[in-house]
Write a protein that holds these residues in place. Structure first.
Motif, PDB file in Angstrom:
ATOM      1  N   ALA A  65       0.837  -1.203   0.000  1.00 28.72           N
ATOM      2  CA  ALA A  65       0.000   0.000   0.000  1.00 28.72           C
ATOM      3  C   ALA A  65       0.870   1.252   0.000  1.00 28.72           C
ATOM      4  O   ALA A  65       0.573   2.238  -0.694  1.00 28.72           O
ATOM      5  N   LEU A  66       1.942   1.227   0.783  1.00 30.13           N
ATOM      6  CA  LEU A  66       2.859   2.364   0.813  1.00 30.13           C
ATOM      7  C   LEU A  66       3.538   2.539  -0.536  1.00 30.13           C
ATOM      8  O   LEU A  66       3.667   3.665  -1.036  1.00 30.13           O
ATOM      9  N   GLN A  67       3.982   1.425  -1.140  1.00 40.79           N
ATOM     10  CA  GLN A  67       4.640   1.519  -2.444  1.00 40.79           C
ATOM     11  C   GLN A  67       3.708   2.114  -3.492  1.00 40.79           C
ATOM     12  O   GLN A  67       4.123   2.926  -4.329  1.00 40.79           O
ATOM     13  N   ALA A  68       2.423   1.761  -3.421  1.00 49.06           N
ATOM     14  CA  ALA A  68       1.452   2.309  -4.372  1.00 49.06           C
ATOM     15  C   ALA A  68       1.299   3.817  -4.175  1.00 49.06           C
ATOM     16  O   ALA A  68       1.221   4.586  -5.149  1.00 49.06           O
ATOM     17  N   LEU A  69       1.285   4.246  -2.913  1.00 47.55           N
ATOM     18  CA  LEU A  69       1.181   5.685  -2.647  1.00 47.55           C
ATOM     19  C   LEU A  69       2.415   6.418  -3.151  1.00 47.55           C
ATOM     20  O   LEU A  69       2.314   7.518  -3.726  1.00 47.55           O
ATOM     21  N   VAL A  70       3.589   5.837  -2.935  1.00 47.70           N
ATOM     22  CA  VAL A  70       4.828   6.461  -3.397  1.00 47.70           C
ATOM     23  C   VAL A  70       4.812   6.604  -4.918  1.00 47.70           C
ATOM     24  O   VAL A  70       5.218   7.639  -5.470  1.00 47.70           O
ATOM     25  N   SER A  71       4.327   5.580  -5.608  1.00 48.82           N
ATOM     26  CA  SER A  71       4.245   5.652  -7.077  1.00 48.82           C
ATOM     27  C   SER A  71       3.316   6.776  -7.514  1.00 48.82           C
ATOM     28  O   SER A  71       3.611   7.520  -8.461  1.00 48.82           O
ATOM     29  N   ARG A  72       2.197   6.889  -6.829  1.00 48.59           N
ATOM     30  CA  ARG A  72       1.267   7.982  -7.168  1.00 48.59           C
ATOM     31  C   ARG A  72       1.890   9.345  -6.910  1.00 48.59           C
ATOM     32  O   ARG A  72       1.746  10.283  -7.697  1.00 48.59           O
ATOM     33  N   LEU A  73       2.593   9.470  -5.775  1.00 49.75           N
ATOM     34  CA  LEU A  73       3.216  10.748  -5.443  1.00 49.75           C
ATOM     35  C   LEU A  73       4.320  11.089  -6.441  1.00 49.75           C
ATOM     36  O   LEU A  73       4.482  12.257  -6.825  1.00 49.75           O
ATOM     37  N   ARG A  74       5.072  10.084  -6.884  1.00 45.76           N
ATOM     38  CA  ARG A  74       6.140  10.325  -7.853  1.00 45.76           C
ATOM     39  C   ARG A  74       5.577  10.872  -9.161  1.00 45.76           C
ATOM     40  O   ARG A  74       6.187  11.711  -9.816  1.00 45.76           O
ATOM     41  N   ARG A  75       4.358  10.425  -9.535  1.00 45.39           N
ATOM     42  CA  ARG A  75       3.742  10.939 -10.771  1.00 45.39           C
ATOM     43  C   ARG A  75       3.290  12.389 -10.619  1.00 45.39           C
ATOM     44  O   ARG A  75       3.208  13.123 -11.604  1.00 45.39           O
ATOM     45  N   VAL A  76       2.976  12.780  -9.392  1.00 46.37           N
ATOM     46  CA  VAL A  76       2.498  14.149  -9.162  1.00 46.37           C
ATOM     47  C   VAL A  76       3.650  15.148  -9.111  1.00 46.37           C
ATOM     48  O   VAL A  76       3.540  16.256  -9.653  1.00 46.37           O
ATOM     49  N   LEU A  77       4.769  14.750  -8.481  1.00 45.74           N
ATOM     50  CA  LEU A  77       5.891  15.663  -8.269  1.00 45.74           C
ATOM     51  C   LEU A  77       6.792  15.715  -9.501  1.00 45.74           C
ATOM     52  O   LEU A  77       6.734  14.830 -10.369  1.00 45.74           O
ATOM     53  N   PRO A  78       7.631  16.745  -9.604  1.00 42.03           N
ATOM     54  CA  PRO A  78       8.582  16.809 -10.719  1.00 42.03           C
ATOM     55  C   PRO A  78       9.506  15.596 -10.717  1.00 42.03           C
ATOM     56  O   PRO A  78       9.755  14.970  -9.687  1.00 42.03           O
ATOM     57  N   ASP A  79      10.050  15.295 -11.892  1.00 50.08           N
ATOM     58  CA  ASP A  79      10.955  14.151 -12.025  1.00 50.08           C
ATOM     59  C   ASP A  79      12.138  14.294 -11.065  1.00 50.08           C
ATOM     60  O   ASP A  79      12.691  15.393 -10.890  1.00 50.08           O
ATOM     61  N   GLY A  80      12.518  13.191 -10.469  1.00 47.60           N
ATOM     62  CA  GLY A  80      13.665  13.181  -9.579  1.00 47.60           C
ATOM     63  C   GLY A  80      13.382  13.625  -8.167  1.00 47.60           C
ATOM     64  O   GLY A  80      14.306  13.791  -7.364  1.00 47.60           O
ATOM     65  N   SER A  81      12.106  13.827  -7.839  1.00 44.29           N
ATOM     66  CA  SER A  81      11.784  14.333  -6.504  1.00 44.29           C
ATOM     67  C   SER A  81      11.869  13.265  -5.434  1.00 44.29           C
ATOM     68  O   SER A  81      12.066  13.583  -4.265  1.00 44.29           O
ATOM     69  N   LEU A  82      11.661  11.987  -5.791  1.00 41.06           N
ATOM     70  CA  LEU A  82      11.624  10.900  -4.806  1.00 41.06           C
ATOM     71  C   LEU A  82      12.688   9.868  -5.137  1.00 41.06           C
ATOM     72  O   LEU A  82      12.798   9.407  -6.277  1.00 41.06           O
ATOM     73  N   ASP A  83      13.471   9.518  -4.129  1.00 43.90           N
ATOM     74  CA  ASP A  83      14.473   8.464  -4.265  1.00 43.90           C
ATOM     75  C   ASP A  83      14.063   7.265  -3.424  1.00 43.90           C
ATOM     76  O   ASP A  83      13.512   7.418  -2.327  1.00 43.90           O
ATOM     77  N   VAL A  84      14.344   6.088  -3.932  1.00 40.26           N
ATOM     78  CA  VAL A  84      14.171   4.870  -3.146  1.00 40.26           C
ATOM     79  C   VAL A  84      15.501   4.567  -2.463  1.00 40.26           C
ATOM     80  O   VAL A  84      16.537   4.499  -3.114  1.00 40.26           O
TER      81      VAL A  84
END
Length: 677
Positions: A65-84
């Motif tokens: 569930a967390l991974q799905a939220l992170v994927s959604r957030l990554r699509r909303v934010l500019p490229d490169g905003s989230l690192d794993v």
């Protein structure tokens, strides 16, 4: 690092460096972003994020569930905003790009500094707050979120106390009385705030009130916490009783404070109000909220100080409740001690005040009277009757309505014409005010023809209302002039950055109009919101047809029913005009042989607010149909007259209703009413 600004000290706000913004949909997605943003550049463990988002009720497969939220957030934010990262996720933004982090950085920098530096840093930190913290997360039972909110709110309150103490040490205590009074009312057992208010009152020459503040705090501490005041607060109280601090200057002639900004665009009004004060013992300055009534009154009073043997004194009534004692507020403003009042200490406040002012030649300024209008009228009537050398200057959104009252209507600042050249734009008082206030926050603002044209557009959209223009100028700290001009259709959300020291009803544009709205009767509210359907104003006949209601549901906005008969509309229009919410405009050039018909108009800011209220009331369709019916009947009545001797009169009538005809037609088409259109 990604170049974005994240604001969570208020509604969640994400701004890009190019001026754009990002909306994050869903409470859980916003909670994830905030949890990451609180520690930018650091990997946050997955377990911590799960606790933040779901609290005591995580899903059965929390990791996915967390991974799905992170994927959604990554699509909303500019490229490169989230690192794993190993075991977690990291938000790649600068630490100072997050307002909550920047807030704590500024607090750290302020510690141990000189008073002036400390005050500047603390003020900058507190100005980052735009409202309640994280108000749109919506997570349930999240101990992690609750802990952060509690910690940051505590830091905010402590920083506020530090700021006031630094400001008072710098000699600015008298300027902080109104704001500290409001804060102590909200936090009656915060002893540092109580002490700050006591010192501020002493600095303003109001030591007796400081003693009252201590007594109230002592009672609140006993009732709420069952404790006595701390030694520091008790010591301050004893020092005040012994006269060791706050010796009063008996030669003080005024409590008017020095202004921090220049006075723009109303110098002619000062001369006019001076003449009224010279000729009348009671003068009332009226006008819509934010039009500059208080500033005009204070600037006028300053020019009169040399001619007033006993000075000019400001009595601020904005914080007085509906049942408050105006006389007691006046005694406090003048800083009168019982020994100087010429009456027994146990006498009524009004009797004590009369005894003190009976032989004095002074000017009393009663500021912001509209919410206590009846009490203010009774106060002024009696005081002027018994103190023959006294003059009173009132500011209010409506007149006191007593015999002998002279009125001065404050109008918005002069606006440049649509076809004005750059020189004419630059010389208009509204643009001068915008340039002056913008210069304090935007040092490199150009003065070319294009910039001046955009400034004129901003001032016209804001009706030339000084407070609205000042709020707009404050927005230029974080956006360009073009962005500001393009977003004024949503002015009530945009213009929220008012002075922290202003009275609450002047801190946002919506608060200005809310204050007037709350003082209206249900019938006045109905008429005002229904008038918002008109464009170009309304004649009396039009208002009577559209605004009357014989008892149908008033709608969801107020949850009541109000009956307004047709014959009552004129009285309600008159009341709204006196309360500075409508403009009564006579026809300046009627056709030959025609008397012309006056019209009732609204400033665009008032109209937008009233239209929002109309939508909230659920009456929009009903009022649109009534408006269409009025226009249709008018056209049918006018048609035969267009071929008769009174043709010019009817053509003028239709010309006056041109905007209403166009609005009715567009509304009918939008509603699928082809026949009506």
């Amino acid at each position: 690092m990604v170049r974005v600004q994240i604001g969570m000290l208020g509604p969640l706000e994400i701004r890009l460096d190019d001026g754009g913004s990002i909306e994050v949909p869903g409470t859980r997605l916003r909670a994830l972003l905030i949890a990451l943003a609180l520690e930018p550049g650091r990997a946050i463990p997955k377990a911590t994020l799960v606790d933040w988002i779901w609290g005591e009720q995580p899903p059965s497969d929390a990791a996915n569930a967390l991974q799905a939220l992170v994927s959604r957030l990554r699509r909303v934010l500019p490229d490169g905003s989230l690192d794993v990262q190993a075991g977690g996720y990291r938000l790649t933004v600068r630490s100072d790009a997050v307002d909550a982090v920047r807030f704590e950085q500024l607090l750290d920098q302020a510690r141990g500094g000189a008073d002036a530096q400390q005050a500047e840093l603390l003020r900058e930190a507190l100005e980052l707050w735009r409202g309640a913290l994280m108000q749109d997360i919506g997570v349930q039972d999240s101990a992690a979120a609750d802990a952060v909110i509690t910690r940051l709110e505590g830091l905010r309150l402590a920083a506020t106390e530090d700021l006031y103490e630094a400001e008072i040490r710098l000699g600015r205590g008298a300027e902080l009385v109104a704001e500290l009074t409001e804060l102590v009312a909200r936090h009656p057992v915060r002893e540092r705030l109580v002490a700050a208010l006591m010192r501020a009152l002493v600095a303003a020459g109001r030591g007796a009130e400081a003693l009252v503040v201590y007594q109230r705090a002592r009672e609140a501490l006993a009732d709420t916490l069952g404790v006595d005041p701390a030694p520091e607060l008790s010591a301050l109280h004893v020092a005040l009783l012994r006269g060791e601090i706050g010796a009063q200057d008996n030669e003080r002639k005024t409590n008017l404070r020095a202004e921090l900004t220049s006075f723009v665009g109303k110098n002619g009004d000062i001369a006019a109000v001076r003449e009224l004060i010279a000729a009348h013992r009671l003068t009332t300055v009226t006008g819509p909220g934010g039009s500059g009534k208080t500033r005009l009154a204070l600037e006028t009073a300053r020019t009169l100080l040399d001619d007033l043997p006993d000075g000019a004194w400001l009595v601020e009534l904005a914080s007085v409740g509906a049942g408050g004692d105006v006389a007691q507020s006046a005694i406090a403003a003048l800083g009168l001690r019982d020994a100087l009042l010429g009456a027994a200490p146990n006498a009524e406040p009004m009797d004590r005040l009369i005894a003190a002012l009976r032989e004095r030649e002074t000017l009393l300024i009663l500021d912001n009277c509209e919410h206590v209008i009846d009490a203010a009228a009774a106060f002024a009537h009696r005081l002027l009757g018994e103190c023959q050398r006294l003059r009173i200057l009132v500011t209010s959104r409506e007149p006191l309505g007593i015999t002998g009252e002279a009125l001065w209507q404050v109008v918005p600042l002069a606006l440049p014409a649509e076809d004005a050249d750059p020189g004419e734009i630059e010389s208009s008082s509204a643009v001068q005010l915008l340039r002056d206030r913008a210069g304090a926050v935007h040092k490199d603002l150009a003065a070319d023809a294009r910039t001046l044209s955009t400034m004129a557009r901003v001032c016209r959209a804001l009706d030339g209302i000084p407070l609205a223009i000042e709020l707009a100028a404050a927005r230029l700290r974080t956006m360009s002039l073009d962005q500001l001009a393009n977003r004024l259709d949503d002015r009530f959300r945009l213009l929220t950055g008012g002075s922290r020291t202003a009275i609450p009803q002047h801190r946002t544009l919506r608060a200005v109009v809310d204050w007037s709205w709350e003082l209206l009767t249900d019938a006045e509210r109905m008429v005002l919101r229904r008038l918002s359907v008109f464009s170009g104003g309304a004649s009396l006949a039009a208002a009577e047809q559209v605004c009357a209601d014989t008892g149908g549901p008033e709608g969801q906005g107020d949850g009541k029913s109000t009956a307004v008969e047709r014959w009552e509309v004129l009285e309600l229009l008159t009341a709204l005009t006196e309360k500075s919410l409508l403009l009564y405009v006579a026809d300046s050039a009627p056709p030959v042989g025609s008397p012309g018909e006056p019209r009732y108009r609204m400033l665009d800011t008032i109209k937008q607010y009233a239209r929002e209220r109309l939508v909230a009331s659920g009456e929009s369709d009903l009022v649109r149909r009534e408006h269409l019916s009025y226009v249709t009947e008018l056209a049918a009545t006018a048609e035969p007259h267009l071929r008769r001797a009174d043709q010019l009169e009817w053509l003028a009538t239709l010309e006056a209703e041109h905007d209403n005809i166009a609005v009715a037609m567009r509304g009918a088409l939008a509603a699928g009413d082809a026949a009506g259109a």
